[in-house]
Design a protein around this motif. Sequence first.
Motif, PDB file in Angstrom:
ATOM      1  N   VAL A  71       0.813  -1.138   0.084  1.00 61.84           N
ATOM      2  CA  VAL A  71       0.118  -0.011  -0.027  1.00 61.84           C
ATOM      3  C   VAL A  71       0.821   1.415  -0.039  1.00 61.84           C
ATOM      4  O   VAL A  71       0.546   2.135  -0.758  1.00 61.84           O
ATOM      5  N   ARG A  72       1.901   1.130   0.678  1.00 62.46           N
ATOM      6  CA  ARG A  72       3.006   2.238   0.883  1.00 62.46           C
ATOM      7  C   ARG A  72       3.493   2.344  -0.374  1.00 62.46           C
ATOM      8  O   ARG A  72       3.667   3.517  -0.869  1.00 62.46           O
ATOM      9  N   GLY A  73       3.744   1.380  -1.185  1.00 62.98           N
ATOM     10  CA  GLY A  73       4.308   1.372  -2.465  1.00 62.98           C
ATOM     11  C   GLY A  73       3.406   2.064  -3.760  1.00 62.98           C
ATOM     12  O   GLY A  73       3.661   2.776  -4.337  1.00 62.98           O
ATOM     13  N   ILE A  74       2.080   1.830  -3.568  1.00 63.81           N
ATOM     14  CA  ILE A  74       0.933   2.285  -4.472  1.00 63.81           C
ATOM     15  C   ILE A  74       1.031   3.768  -4.092  1.00 63.81           C
ATOM     16  O   ILE A  74       1.052   4.542  -5.193  1.00 63.81           O
ATOM     17  N   VAL A  75       1.197   4.273  -3.072  1.00 57.73           N
ATOM     18  CA  VAL A  75       0.846   5.849  -2.949  1.00 57.73           C
ATOM     19  C   VAL A  75       2.267   6.599  -3.074  1.00 57.73           C
ATOM     20  O   VAL A  75       2.201   7.718  -3.639  1.00 57.73           O
ATOM     21  N   MET A 105       2.220   9.477  -5.598  1.00 56.64           N
ATOM     22  CA  MET A 105       2.518  10.758  -5.210  1.00 56.64           C
ATOM     23  C   MET A 105       3.539  11.456  -6.196  1.00 56.64           C
ATOM     24  O   MET A 105       3.409  12.625  -6.676  1.00 56.64           O
ATOM     25  N   ALA A 106       4.390  10.533  -6.972  1.00 57.43           N
ATOM     26  CA  ALA A 106       5.073  11.088  -8.205  1.00 57.43           C
ATOM     27  C   ALA A 106       4.182  11.815  -9.278  1.00 57.43           C
ATOM     28  O   ALA A 106       4.920  12.736  -9.792  1.00 57.43           O
ATOM     29  N   LEU A 107       3.103  11.352  -9.393  1.00 54.80           N
ATOM     30  CA  LEU A 107       2.392  11.966 -10.498  1.00 54.80           C
ATOM     31  C   LEU A 107       1.922  13.357  -9.907  1.00 54.80           C
ATOM     32  O   LEU A 107       2.077  14.273 -11.041  1.00 54.80           O
ATOM     33  N   PRO A 110      -1.569  11.455   4.139  1.00 51.12           N
ATOM     34  CA  PRO A 110      -2.259  10.673   5.119  1.00 51.12           C
ATOM     35  C   PRO A 110      -1.799   9.387   5.333  1.00 51.12           C
ATOM     36  O   PRO A 110      -1.412   8.549   6.306  1.00 51.12           O
ATOM     37  N   THR A 111      -1.404   8.714   4.089  1.00 45.70           N
ATOM     38  CA  THR A 111      -1.196   7.087   4.360  1.00 45.70           C
ATOM     39  C   THR A 111       0.437   7.076   4.665  1.00 45.70           C
ATOM     40  O   THR A 111       0.685   6.343   5.465  1.00 45.70           O
ATOM     41  N   TYR A 140       9.027  -0.156  -3.635  1.00 41.24           N
ATOM     42  CA  TYR A 140       8.995   1.510  -3.617  1.00 41.24           C
ATOM     43  C   TYR A 140       8.643   1.676  -2.150  1.00 41.24           C
ATOM     44  O   TYR A 140       9.120   2.620  -1.587  1.00 41.24           O
ATOM     45  N   GLY A 141       7.678   0.835  -1.714  1.00 41.26           N
ATOM     46  CA  GLY A 141       7.217   1.149  -0.227  1.00 41.26           C
ATOM     47  C   GLY A 141       8.234   0.756   0.787  1.00 41.26           C
ATOM     48  O   GLY A 141       8.205   1.141   1.834  1.00 41.26           O
ATOM     49  N   LYS A 142       9.292  -0.076   0.434  1.00 44.83           N
ATOM     50  CA  LYS A 142      10.081  -0.570   1.317  1.00 44.83           C
ATOM     51  C   LYS A 142      11.247   0.499   1.352  1.00 44.83           C
ATOM     52  O   LYS A 142      12.208   0.419   2.507  1.00 44.83           O
TER      53      LYS A 142
END
Length: 394
Positions: free
Chosen positions: A15-19, A23-25, A63-64, A307-309
Amino acid sequence: MQPNPGKRISSIDFVRGIVMIIMALDHTRDFFHIDALTQDPLDPTTTHPWLYFTRWITHFCAPTFLLLSGVSAYLSSQKKSTTEASNFLIKRGLWLILMEITVITLALTFNPFFNFILLQVIWAIGASMVLLGIVTRFSKKAVLLIGIVLFFFHNITDLLNLPTTGPAGIAWQALLTARGTVVPLGATHFLGIFYTVLPWTGVMFTGYGLGQLYQGNFPAELRKKMLFYLGCALTALFVVLRFTKFYGDPTPFASSPNILTNIYNFFNTSKYPPSLQYCGMTLGPILILLSLTEQLKGQWIDRVSVYGKVPFFYYVLHFYVLHALTVVAFFACGYNMSQVSDNASIFLFRPASFGFSLVWVYVIWIAVVIGLYIPCKKFLRYKQTHQHPFLSYL
């Protein structure tokens, strides 16, 4: 099935990787979209659905970050004494604030003289982490209580007449109420406080409380059910508060005869500072997503999780890459050195007249995210195979 003690639960990284990717967008739009410095993408009078969505979907990121930073802080504290965990949080928080002022401000502005220092999400995480370290030293139970109070009741300040000028006004704005506060540091230097501290602290403290659900001996099925129902309840609270216009956002929902404008207004909640309605709109679905993705496996799950790690490494690197590409595009489009600085922009090499269509924003965004995968994977492997204490700060 229960996770073993110390086992990393993949849904957090996924989930952190998704955001992180989403975010980069938004930051790609800031640097490359032709209207980024002259138009509010959420303004119903000037936006269009694609532009509105491009900005709105990135509301889920900050927020995530704060919520999962709280969860991670709780989990890491289980391996340390109370004093050790507290000291680490305080030191890491101060280090993050220093990085915001120096490394990240430079990445955003490319101004080596630091005429404009930005305090944004890393500042909010760092300051919240310092407060978390202080409170956990005295009472871990108080963290969740304070988090709930800040999370649900900080919008009471919308009803109060707080100071707006002088040191007291700056303090209130920096801590609780500001949409954006610019503090002069001299004739040519300014401090921009764009993320107020305490509402975000409420999110991190609440995440710290949720960390108990991720302890190794907590039943996985019960955790998923609790996250799902908490997410549904928070989302429902957002809908109810938005329709009733009673509480939870400084700008109540304004209905319109136009259906599309109604949709724009309904979902346009306050991020600066983050309102209760904003947090319900974003964190409700995020909690549901955490509950539904815990047992997902596959190649794409693993790739997104990379990306999330390494979120801080990715965060810093993507800004430098985006701004470097902006410099290349700046000269390629025929601009010259006399146009590097623009009074309408705090970013060097990014004048207000510079930019491309939204299609190109998406092309650049996808290329940057894909291009950062290998550096992130190599850095992750380095962290996993080296034990240097400094790596825990990255």
